[in-house]
Every structure is written in structure tokens, then in C-alpha cells.
Design an enzyme around this catalytic site. Structure first.
Site, PDB file in Angstrom:
ATOM      1  N   HIS A   1     -37.807 -74.655 -25.193  1.00 15.23           N
ATOM      2  CA  HIS A   1     -37.356 -73.869 -26.773  1.00 15.23           C
ATOM      3  C   HIS A   1     -38.606 -73.380 -27.277  1.00 15.23           C
ATOM      4  O   HIS A   1     -39.667 -73.936 -27.392  1.00 15.23           O
ATOM      5  CB  HIS A   1     -36.610 -75.016 -27.502  1.00 15.23           C
ATOM      6  CG  HIS A   1     -36.348 -74.415 -28.842  1.00 15.23           C
ATOM      7  ND1 HIS A   1     -35.422 -73.527 -29.255  1.00 15.23           N
ATOM      8  CD2 HIS A   1     -37.284 -74.574 -30.045  1.00 15.23           C
ATOM      9  CE1 HIS A   1     -35.445 -73.128 -30.489  1.00 15.23           C
ATOM     10  NE2 HIS A   1     -36.672 -73.732 -31.026  1.00 15.23           N
TER      11      HIS A   1
ATOM     12  N   TYR B   1     -29.484 -76.753 -33.888  1.00 21.60           N
ATOM     13  CA  TYR B   1     -29.006 -75.639 -33.358  1.00 21.60           C
ATOM     14  C   TYR B   1     -27.411 -74.932 -34.184  1.00 21.60           C
ATOM     15  O   TYR B   1     -27.016 -74.199 -33.784  1.00 21.60           O
ATOM     16  CB  TYR B   1     -28.336 -75.828 -32.034  1.00 21.60           C
ATOM     17  CG  TYR B   1     -29.325 -75.477 -30.938  1.00 21.60           C
ATOM     18  CD1 TYR B   1     -30.161 -74.417 -30.501  1.00 21.60           C
ATOM     19  CD2 TYR B   1     -29.607 -76.515 -30.003  1.00 21.60           C
ATOM     20  CE1 TYR B   1     -31.138 -74.239 -29.574  1.00 21.60           C
ATOM     21  CE2 TYR B   1     -30.844 -76.798 -28.925  1.00 21.60           C
ATOM     22  CZ  TYR B   1     -31.557 -75.709 -28.959  1.00 21.60           C
ATOM     23  OH  TYR B   1     -32.581 -75.308 -27.956  1.00 21.60           O
TER      24      TYR B   1
ATOM     25  N   ASN C   1     -32.982 -74.341 -19.436  1.00 17.90           N
ATOM     26  CA  ASN C   1     -33.953 -73.246 -19.270  1.00 17.90           C
ATOM     27  C   ASN C   1     -35.455 -73.957 -19.686  1.00 17.90           C
ATOM     28  O   ASN C   1     -36.117 -73.273 -19.917  1.00 17.90           O
ATOM     29  CB  ASN C   1     -33.706 -72.091 -19.907  1.00 17.90           C
ATOM     30  CG  ASN C   1     -33.290 -72.073 -21.469  1.00 17.90           C
ATOM     31  OD1 ASN C   1     -33.706 -73.387 -21.978  1.00 17.90           O
ATOM     32  ND2 ASN C   1     -33.159 -71.123 -22.249  1.00 17.90           N
TER      33      ASN C   1
ATOM     34  N   LYS D   1     -37.206 -79.186 -22.901  1.00 16.37           N
ATOM     35  CA  LYS D   1     -36.005 -79.662 -22.871  1.00 16.37           C
ATOM     36  C   LYS D   1     -35.673 -80.990 -21.736  1.00 16.37           C
ATOM     37  O   LYS D   1     -36.493 -81.208 -20.749  1.00 16.37           O
ATOM     38  CB  LYS D   1     -35.124 -78.661 -22.682  1.00 16.37           C
ATOM     39  CG  LYS D   1     -35.065 -77.648 -23.979  1.00 16.37           C
ATOM     40  CD  LYS D   1     -34.068 -76.673 -23.433  1.00 16.37           C
ATOM     41  CE  LYS D   1     -34.268 -75.466 -24.431  1.00 16.37           C
ATOM     42  NZ  LYS D   1     -32.992 -74.579 -24.284  1.00 16.37           N
TER      43      LYS D   1
ATOM     44  N   GLU E   1     -37.590 -75.399 -38.127  1.00 15.87           N
ATOM     45  CA  GLU E   1     -37.597 -76.135 -36.880  1.00 15.87           C
ATOM     46  C   GLU E   1     -38.641 -77.182 -36.936  1.00 15.87           C
ATOM     47  O   GLU E   1     -38.772 -78.531 -36.703  1.00 15.87           O
ATOM     48  CB  GLU E   1     -37.697 -75.535 -35.744  1.00 15.87           C
ATOM     49  CG  GLU E   1     -36.355 -74.693 -35.573  1.00 15.87           C
ATOM     50  CD  GLU E   1     -36.346 -73.568 -34.458  1.00 15.87           C
ATOM     51  OE1 GLU E   1     -35.322 -73.081 -34.136  1.00 15.87           O
ATOM     52  OE2 GLU E   1     -37.419 -73.628 -33.701  1.00 15.87           O
TER      53      GLU E   1
HETATM   54  O1  CDP Z   1     -33.683 -70.459 -26.476  1.00 17.64           O
HETATM   55  P1  CDP Z   1     -33.463 -68.904 -26.949  1.00 17.64           P
HETATM   56  O2  CDP Z   1     -33.916 -68.565 -28.229  1.00 17.64           O
HETATM   57  O3  CDP Z   1     -34.174 -67.906 -25.979  1.00 17.64           O
HETATM   58  O4  CDP Z   1     -31.888 -68.534 -26.720  1.00 17.64           O
HETATM   59  P2  CDP Z   1     -30.877 -68.792 -27.926  1.00 17.64           P
HETATM   60  O5  CDP Z   1     -30.030 -67.474 -27.746  1.00 17.64           O
HETATM   61  O6  CDP Z   1     -31.331 -68.906 -29.314  1.00 17.64           O
HETATM   62  O7  CDP Z   1     -29.999 -69.959 -27.272  1.00 17.64           O
HETATM   63  C1  CDP Z   1     -30.311 -71.282 -27.530  1.00 17.64           C
HETATM   64  C2  CDP Z   1     -30.240 -71.875 -26.084  1.00 17.64           C
HETATM   65  O8  CDP Z   1     -28.793 -71.935 -26.008  1.00 17.64           O
HETATM   66  C3  CDP Z   1     -30.757 -71.318 -25.031  1.00 17.64           C
HETATM   67  O9  CDP Z   1     -31.925 -71.460 -24.878  1.00 17.64           O
HETATM   68  C4  CDP Z   1     -30.032 -72.018 -23.880  1.00 17.64           C
HETATM   69  O10 CDP Z   1     -30.238 -73.224 -23.568  1.00 17.64           O
HETATM   70  C5  CDP Z   1     -28.433 -72.139 -24.691  1.00 17.64           C
HETATM   71  N1  CDP Z   1     -27.706 -70.931 -23.973  1.00 17.64           N
HETATM   72  C6  CDP Z   1     -26.653 -71.006 -23.204  1.00 17.64           C
HETATM   73  O11 CDP Z   1     -26.341 -72.352 -22.820  1.00 17.64           O
HETATM   74  N2  CDP Z   1     -26.028 -70.211 -22.838  1.00 17.64           N
HETATM   75  C7  CDP Z   1     -26.095 -68.886 -23.340  1.00 17.64           C
HETATM   76  N3  CDP Z   1     -25.090 -67.816 -23.051  1.00 17.64           N
HETATM   77  C8  CDP Z   1     -27.107 -68.666 -24.407  1.00 17.64           C
HETATM   78  C9  CDP Z   1     -27.917 -69.687 -24.562  1.00 17.64           C
HETATM   79 MG    MG Z   2     -33.007 -69.201 -30.164  1.00 15.48          MG
END
Ligand code: CDP
Ligand code: MG
Length: 140
Positions: free
Chosen positions: A117, A51, A114, A11, A128
């Protein structure tokens, strides 16, 4: 099982912090095979499409701003159980909860920023991968 493929993204936060090489070293150390790779910058609209599953979440607007804020490094990773293994290699979504030595623990700085991805299942991996590499053959 046969090998499978997943989409990994370094990222904008990790790119700007010069952590591409560090993260690639972890990926290669875990014996993933990098099948495709491209540095690119997402438009806000293309980040929203990627997303789309999160479009109703409170973090959607900030997330898509962040993901379109600078270059990203997108890859197709191949290996046995690649989808789950890359999720484990990244660690929990929130770097504060990610285990020691995981990519997000090492290089993430907030739940949004974080570092990486990873696809969360076979269907999302197929979507994706085709989102970034249209026409790419999933089979070997
Ligand atoms: O990336 P991952 O699948 O672990 O998490 P997700 O629940 O699919 O969320 C996608 C992305 O959204 C995360 O990797 C974070 O960058 C962001 N995110 C966020 O900004 N705040 C949250 N409360 C949850 C996710
Ligand atoms: Mg995810």
C-alpha cells in the site's frame, strides 16, 4: 522541495510469502529513509477504518478481510517526493498492469493481493500516518 513522508504497508500476502526483506531492499535502493516501522495485525474493524474511503466499493468486504488475515509491516517513508515516488515504485494497483521491476509486478498476485500500500496524496498520508503512529510529528 523539502522531503515529505508517506505511509507504506507490506500487505499480508507479501509477509506470508517472506518478501519483507526483498521489498525493504527495493525501498532502501531507492534511497527512501525508513522513519518508523512496525509489524502488527489489523482487526477487521481497524482495516475498515483505514479503508473507510472505499466503504461503498464492491471490493471493500474482501479487501478488509484480506488486510486483517495476517500480519502486516507498516512504515513511514521519508524523501523528496516520497508520496509519488513510492506510488511509482509500487506500480499500478493491478499487478498485471504494473511495470517491470515494480514491487507489485514482482510480488503482487492479484488486484487485491498486490503486496503493498502507499498513500495517494499529502492529506491521505497525514491521515494514514496518524492512523498507525498517533502523535508522530510530520515535520522533521
Ligand atoms: O492501493 P491503490 O491506491 O493502488 O488502489 P485503491 O484503488 O486505493 O484500492 C485500495 C486497494 O483495494 C488496492 O490496493 C487493492 O488491494 C484493493 N482493490 C481490490 O481488491 N479490487 C479492486 N478492483 C480495486 C482495489
Ligand atoms: Mg489508494
Amino acid at each position: 522541495m523539502a522531503s515529505e513522508r508517506t505511509l507504506a504497508i507490506i500487505k499480508p500476502d507479501a509477509v506470508v510469502a517472506n518478501n519483507i526483506g526483498n521489498i525493504l531492499a527495493i525501498i532502501e535502493g531507492k534511497k527512501f529513509s525508513i522513519k518508523k516501522a512496525e509489524m502488527l495485525r489489523l482487526s477487521k474493524q481497524k482495516a475498515e477504518g483505514f479503508y473507510a474511503i472505499h466503504s461503498d466499493k464492491p471490493f471493500f468486504s474482501n479487501l478488509t478481510d484480506f488486510m486483517s488475515s495476517g500480519p502486516i509491516f507498516v512504515m513511514v517513508l521519508d524523501g523528496k517526493h516520497a508520496i509519488q515516488r513510492w506510488r511509482e515504485t509500487m506500480g499500478a494497483t493491478n499487478p498485471a498492469e504494473a511495470g517491470p521491476g515494480t514491487v507489485r509486478n514482482l510480488y503482487g498476485t492479484s488486484i487485491e493481493r498486490n503486496a503493498t500500500h502507499g498513500s495517494d496524496g499529502p492529506q491521505t498520508a497525514a491521515f494514514e500516518i496518524s492512523y498507525f503512529f498517533p502523535g508522530y510529528k510530520m515535520a522533521k
